[in-house]
Write an enzyme that holds these catalytic residues in place. Structure first.
Site: not given
Lengths: 218, 218
Positions: B153, B155, B160
């Site tokens: 779940h 996000k 870099d």
């Protein structure tokens, strides 16, 4: 050849005074509390929070041993609860899905302790099976919700207007025990202030005086 | 009475030298880049990202005017895309639901530009209607997913290995255009490092050599 030893004593004294001022500033900066940066990952191992909640409810009182078989370990959930229980004045919550009984108990406990709790949630998820919103409202906590088709999908908490707890975690037992989730705890104003402003915006927008109810025909 | 004017010249010189060192340190601290703290809130107004994507695909090339009626405004979505497009070496993505075509184009563009893109997603959501995962795999981007009943779940994105983009926002058009969502962009190591470690843990755990396939009977 130039030599600092040739400088007038007054100039050296001025430089020494500047050094003292800089040293004081450096010590002050060194003594400043370090910024808070805590990252919690889930799933969290199941753990018993009774001692933590009992201590928060009645600090110093002898804790009754809990008969449950869960360990009293330090986990991501216990750390999250500990951060919430640190509230002294206010707790502003924007939680999409709230069905975890342990987190609801922590919020109720703060409310009973006199902390000003405000809770914003999603209209479609607040009525789902297991939701804690009814229980929290029943306890006297102010709850507001959206009336949109889009979700109020935030999952953040602001403790005492100075600590932000935010991430991917919905406050559900499923998310805590089964999902890969993250929660970030920070206290720098550049992060906290925009979330505070967003909370106040939503709180006003979702004021019940703005709710629209379908007309009932006679 | 004690007087600093009575101090030996050598002591004053030593203090002056310390002052100079402190001043150099103070200037260095002052010149250090300020930490990155950007907070984006959604829903985001619809906007045209063609110019932004074209410039990232061929820097300096004359941009063709886009015939779409959307404004070229600076929005939360355009800011998010701009942060992603700043990647020069790597982009590590942990995205629960990914169906926004514009974000998929940005990720593909980085892949074509030679940025090492790795994407972790959720097994149950990657196959839903509108998912961009197939398109990204087809473009040659490495994708790994869980095999659990719980959701992957997260996000978050790491650009870099030094910039963290995280929040409540799933990368779907519905979330971007209709939901109340937040995204936090930070670059301090105390936040980025734990997420990098989490990404590497998940990347290894979801290695396809660990996938379990149902046995097929003859």
């Amino acid at each position: 050849m130039w030599s600092p030893a040739g400088l007038p004593r007054a100039a050296l004294l001025a430089v020494a005074a500047a050094a003292a001022a800089l040293a004081v500033a450096a010590v002050a900066a060194w003594r400043r509390p370090r910024p808070l940066r805590e990252v919690l990952f889930f799933p969290s191992r199941p753990c018993c929070l009774e001692a933590l909640l009992a201590e928060a409810a009645a600090p110093g009182a002898p804790a009754l041993p809990c008969p449950c078989p869960l360990p009293r370990a330090e986990t991501s959930l216990s750390r999250l609860v500990r951060r919430l229980l640190s509230a002294r004045r206010s707790l502003d919550l924007c939680i999409f899905a709230f069905s975890c009984p342990q987190l609801a108990r922590a919020v109720q406990l703060l409310h009973r302790r006199g902390v000003r709790v405000r809770l914003v949630t999603d209209a479609q998820y607040m009525g789902l099976h297991g939701s804690q919103i009814g229980r929290l409202r029943h306890a006297g906590i102010q709850v507001r919700h959206d009336q949109h088709s889009g979700f109020m999908h935030h999952k953040f908490a602001i403790v005492d207007r100075r600590m932000l707890i935010t991430g991917s975690l919905n406050w559900t037992t499923q998310a805590i025990q089964s999902n890969r989730e993250n929660v970030l705890v920070v206290d720098d104003a550049a992060c906290v202030k925009p979330f505070l402003d967003e909370f106040e915006r939503i709180w006003e927008e979702y004021n019940p005086t703005n709710y629209v109810f379908p007309k009932v025909s006679n």
